[in-house]
Design an enzyme around this catalytic site. Structure first.
Site, PDB file in Angstrom:
ATOM      1  N   TYR A  51      -2.163  -6.081  17.068  1.00 32.65           N
ATOM      2  CA  TYR A  51      -2.379  -5.256  15.875  1.00 32.65           C
ATOM      3  C   TYR A  51      -3.628  -4.375  16.036  1.00 32.65           C
ATOM      4  O   TYR A  51      -3.590  -3.165  15.778  1.00 32.65           O
ATOM      5  CB  TYR A  51      -2.527  -6.191  14.679  1.00 32.65           C
ATOM      6  CG  TYR A  51      -2.708  -5.511  13.350  1.00 32.65           C
ATOM      7  CD1 TYR A  51      -1.624  -4.927  12.683  1.00 32.65           C
ATOM      8  CD2 TYR A  51      -3.961  -5.463  12.724  1.00 32.65           C
ATOM      9  CE1 TYR A  51      -1.787  -4.326  11.440  1.00 32.65           C
ATOM     10  CE2 TYR A  51      -4.128  -4.866  11.491  1.00 32.65           C
ATOM     11  CZ  TYR A  51      -3.045  -4.301  10.850  1.00 32.65           C
ATOM     12  OH  TYR A  51      -3.200  -3.697   9.620  1.00 32.65           O
ATOM     13  N   ILE A  75       0.839  -1.203   0.000  1.00 32.81           N
ATOM     14  CA  ILE A  75       0.000   0.000   0.000  1.00 32.81           C
ATOM     15  C   ILE A  75       0.881   1.263   0.000  1.00 32.81           C
ATOM     16  O   ILE A  75       0.578   2.240  -0.680  1.00 32.81           O
ATOM     17  CB  ILE A  75      -0.953  -0.026   1.222  1.00 32.81           C
ATOM     18  CG1 ILE A  75      -1.924  -1.213   1.091  1.00 32.81           C
ATOM     19  CG2 ILE A  75      -1.714   1.279   1.358  1.00 32.81           C
ATOM     20  CD1 ILE A  75      -2.835  -1.441   2.297  1.00 32.81           C
ATOM     21  N   ASP A 115      14.583   3.200  10.129  1.00 36.69           N
ATOM     22  CA  ASP A 115      13.668   2.404  10.959  1.00 36.69           C
ATOM     23  C   ASP A 115      12.919   3.414  11.816  1.00 36.69           C
ATOM     24  O   ASP A 115      13.523   4.071  12.685  1.00 36.69           O
ATOM     25  CB  ASP A 115      14.484   1.421  11.817  1.00 36.69           C
ATOM     26  CG  ASP A 115      13.589   0.610  12.753  1.00 36.69           C
ATOM     27  OD1 ASP A 115      12.409   0.997  12.965  1.00 36.69           O
ATOM     28  OD2 ASP A 115      14.069  -0.410  13.279  1.00 36.69           O
TER      29      ASP A 115
HETATM   30  P1  NAD Z   1       3.444  -4.459   3.816  1.00 37.29           P
HETATM   31  O1  NAD Z   1       3.962  -5.394   4.831  1.00 37.29           O
HETATM   32  O2  NAD Z   1       3.350  -4.949   2.391  1.00 37.29           O
HETATM   33  O3  NAD Z   1       4.307  -3.109   3.818  1.00 37.29           O
HETATM   34  C1  NAD Z   1       4.655  -2.449   4.993  1.00 37.29           C
HETATM   35  C2  NAD Z   1       5.951  -1.702   4.766  1.00 37.29           C
HETATM   36  O4  NAD Z   1       6.310  -1.066   6.016  1.00 37.29           O
HETATM   37  C3  NAD Z   1       7.110  -2.628   4.375  1.00 37.29           C
HETATM   38  O5  NAD Z   1       7.782  -2.126   3.253  1.00 37.29           O
HETATM   39  C4  NAD Z   1       7.998  -2.611   5.618  1.00 37.29           C
HETATM   40  O6  NAD Z   1       9.388  -2.790   5.351  1.00 37.29           O
HETATM   41  C5  NAD Z   1       7.701  -1.226   6.191  1.00 37.29           C
HETATM   42  N1  NAD Z   1       8.088  -1.156   7.610  1.00 37.29           N
HETATM   43  C6  NAD Z   1       7.843  -2.085   8.568  1.00 37.29           C
HETATM   44  N2  NAD Z   1       8.427  -1.709   9.728  1.00 37.29           N
HETATM   45  C7  NAD Z   1       9.043  -0.523   9.501  1.00 37.29           C
HETATM   46  C8  NAD Z   1       9.847   0.343  10.309  1.00 37.29           C
HETATM   47  N3  NAD Z   1      10.120   0.049  11.586  1.00 37.29           N
HETATM   48  N4  NAD Z   1      10.326   1.476   9.756  1.00 37.29           N
HETATM   49  C9  NAD Z   1      10.062   1.776   8.445  1.00 37.29           C
HETATM   50  N5  NAD Z   1       9.329   0.980   7.633  1.00 37.29           N
HETATM   51  C10 NAD Z   1       8.822  -0.159   8.152  1.00 37.29           C
HETATM   52  O7  NAD Z   1       1.993  -3.983   4.344  1.00 37.29           O
HETATM   53  P2  NAD Z   1       0.726  -3.381   3.550  1.00 37.29           P
HETATM   54  O8  NAD Z   1      -0.271  -4.461   3.379  1.00 37.29           O
HETATM   55  O9  NAD Z   1       1.151  -2.584   2.368  1.00 37.29           O
HETATM   56  O10 NAD Z   1       0.147  -2.410   4.674  1.00 37.29           O
HETATM   57  C11 NAD Z   1       0.453  -1.024   4.746  1.00 37.29           C
HETATM   58  C12 NAD Z   1      -0.344  -0.409   5.885  1.00 37.29           C
HETATM   59  O11 NAD Z   1      -1.736  -0.649   5.688  1.00 37.29           O
HETATM   60  C13 NAD Z   1      -0.010  -1.016   7.252  1.00 37.29           C
HETATM   61  O12 NAD Z   1      -0.053  -0.004   8.231  1.00 37.29           O
HETATM   62  C14 NAD Z   1      -1.124  -2.013   7.463  1.00 37.29           C
HETATM   63  O13 NAD Z   1      -1.331  -2.284   8.816  1.00 37.29           O
HETATM   64  C15 NAD Z   1      -2.286  -1.288   6.841  1.00 37.29           C
HETATM   65  N6  NAD Z   1      -3.409  -2.136   6.421  1.00 37.29           N
HETATM   66  C16 NAD Z   1      -3.284  -3.078   5.448  1.00 37.29           C
HETATM   67  C17 NAD Z   1      -4.401  -3.833   5.072  1.00 37.29           C
HETATM   68  C18 NAD Z   1      -4.344  -4.865   3.956  1.00 37.29           C
HETATM   69  O14 NAD Z   1      -5.395  -5.432   3.621  1.00 37.29           O
HETATM   70  N7  NAD Z   1      -3.202  -5.116   3.352  1.00 37.29           N
HETATM   71  C19 NAD Z   1      -5.621  -3.656   5.729  1.00 37.29           C
HETATM   72  C20 NAD Z   1      -5.696  -2.702   6.737  1.00 37.29           C
HETATM   73  C21 NAD Z   1      -4.594  -1.942   7.061  1.00 37.29           C
END
Ligand code: NAD
Length: 452
Positions: free
Chosen positions: A358, A223, A265
């Site tokens: 979470y 995302i 980070d």
């Molecule tokens: P993802 O795991 O594909 O991507 C998350 C990114 O955050 C990764 O690139 C990771 O390296 C980075 N990250 C993690 N820890 C970090 C840190 N300490 N410092 C900097 N970067 C860091 O996840 P996604 O599915 O793209 O989700 C993105 C956001 O959307 C998240 O907050 C997730 O909780 C939220 N979300 C996702 C969904 C879904 O259906 N995929 C639904 C609701 C909410």
């Protein structure tokens, strides 16, 4: 990533009806160059509404007919200004307008109501009528078909009609494809008043974020990468942030959009300072901060370890809190009309088995946004949250098929959303013209039944 899974593809074949498969509508999404409105829009009001006139002018500016009654042609949208509706007779008049109008709403049509704040109403009947619109809009959302959506803007009585401009544009356009059944409150815009001529004309509807500097955390993939792409498409200079271990993906995102990459980070003690220094030194300030980085470490509470709990809370909530405090501190690089958008989750609203850590972190984000909204307003800035539902990503792609299928279907649009749907919603909240939106939580969930 496509939302065309097997059932979606099958549901669009001629044999689907024979087997009684539900139809999965194809949602219209925004492509650069597309007109904002795909057909005529019915615009009308009940009572003393102040929005119908400027919205009619906006529809005509976009080269479409604004009509006051349904005719032969399919409608792109239906907008009813009910901000002046105060009696049950007014509500009955709204039903008389809406019933024939929804029959004429085309595929991916848009139904938008504008209502008054119940707390500002004079008298119980007026407050009841204002509140009734929530039940009305959420029910309409569940009844509409073919990818059409229904949303409600609740507008503060002191807000000028222009306060809703960016929201009307968003909700009538294809950018809001997966935002359905939402109630969004619009207040008197915070911060400096922007001259509409200065805001709209030079940047235009295609590049509403031109000249703005945006930071997106977790931008290496998923995302976050879609948010970076979309904000850059809309004209922003994007600083993409992710952990050093995701350096390759981060560089890919930054190169694709002509942005810059910052390996960081966000949970490190010096992360807020390093981020703010980077923004001040390399970009001279920041206009939009998107807190997207997030992790999951699922376990039933009975088996939850301290490490799983702490790591999720630290990335998803702790880092957002410390960076926001740094942005609020005197002398921070956050500029006038600054916008903070935090990514929460449906899990934070509905709860989810195996996700106590979470869901706590994501509900915490909502609490943080509400508490910080008045503080950012004092600085002429806003803070809002988006709460995605089921979004088609690598994460959801790895779910067991049963859970995944259920997740996809339990919403009014009968499908999962795409990362770009979350990104478009953030783009709307991030616009300088969206100063009337503060402390809001907008779900991007296709009107999911979970937590509704
Ligand atoms: P993802 O795991 O594909 O991507 C998350 C990114 O955050 C990764 O690139 C990771 O390296 C980075 N990250 C993690 N820890 C970090 C840190 N300490 N410092 C900097 N970067 C860091 O996840 P996604 O599915 O793209 O989700 C993105 C956001 O959307 C998240 O907050 C997730 O909780 C939220 N979300 C996702 C969904 C879904 O259906 N995929 C639904 C609701 C909410």
């Amino acid at each position: 990533m496509s939302s065309d899974d097997l059932l979606t593809t099958l549901s669009r074949t001629p044999i689907a009806k024979q087997f009684g498969l539900p139809t999965v509508p194809k949602l219209r999404r925004h492509s650069p160059g597309d007109p904002l409105l795909a057909g005529p829009v019915l615009v009308t009001s009940v009572g003393d509404g102040r929005f119908a006139k400027p919205i009619t002018a906006f529809v005509e500016e976009q080269g479409q007919n604004a009509v006051t009654e349904p005719g032969e042609e399919k409608l792109h949208g239906v907008v009813v200004d009910l901000s002046g509706a105060t009696t049950l007779a007014d509500l009955a008049a709204a039903q008389q307008i809406l019933s024939p109008a929804v029959k004429k709403l085309g595929p991916s049509g848009r139904l938008l109501l504008l209502g008054a704040e119940p707390s500002g109403a004079s008298g119980a009947e007026a407050a009841a009528v204002a509140q009734s619109l929530e039940g009305l809009i959420r029910s309409i959302g569940k009844e509409l078909r073919f990818g059409a959506t229904a949303n409600l803007l609740v507008v503060d009585g002191d807000a000028a009609p222009s306060a809703v401009d960016s929201s009307v544009r968003f909700f009538l356009s294809a950018r809001s494809a997966y935002v359905d059944g939402q109630v969004v409150h619009v207040g008197v815009p915070v911060g400096p008043t922007l001259d509409p001529a200065e805001v709209d004309d030079p940047r235009g509807e295609e590049r509403p974020l031109a000249g703005r500097v945006a930071v997106v955390t977790g931008a290496a993939r998923g995302i976050g990468a879609a948010i970076a792409d979309t904000l850059a498409r809309d004209g922003a200079s994007v600083v993409a942030v992710d952990v050093p271990a995701a350096g390759e993906g981060l560089a890919r995102t930054a190169n694709r959009i002509g942005g810059t990459a910052l390996q960081l980070d966000i949970t490190a003690d010096d992360a807020p300072q390093r981020l703010l220094d980077h923004l001040a030194e390399r970009h001279g300030g920041v206009d939009l901060v998107v807190h997207n980085a997030g992790i999951t470490r699922d376990k039933l509470l009975a088996n939850m370890t301290e490490d799983r709990w702490n790591s999720v809370l630290a990335v998803n909530l702790g880092a957002q809190l410390t960076i926001n405090e740094a942005l609020l501190a005197p002398g921070s690089p956050l500029r006038d009309a600054g916008r903070i958008v935090c990514v929460s989750s449906q899990s934070g609203i509905a709860g989810n088995r195996g996700q106590t850590n979470y869901a706590s972190s994501k509900a915490g984000v909502i609490g943080m946004v509400r508490a910080m909204a008045p503080r950012f307003a004092e600085r002429g800035a806003t803070i809002n949250a988006v709460a995605p539902g089921f979004i088609e990503t690598e994460m959801t792609g790895r779910m067991p098929i049963g859970t995944r299928e259920a997740g996809r279907r339990v919403n009014s649009l009968k499908q999962g959303g795409l990362p770009v749907d979350v990104a478009e919603t953030i783009g709307w909240l991030g616009r300088a013209e969206s100063g009337g939106l503060n402390g809001q939580v907008v779900r991007v969930c296709g009107q999911s039944m979970l937590g509704a």
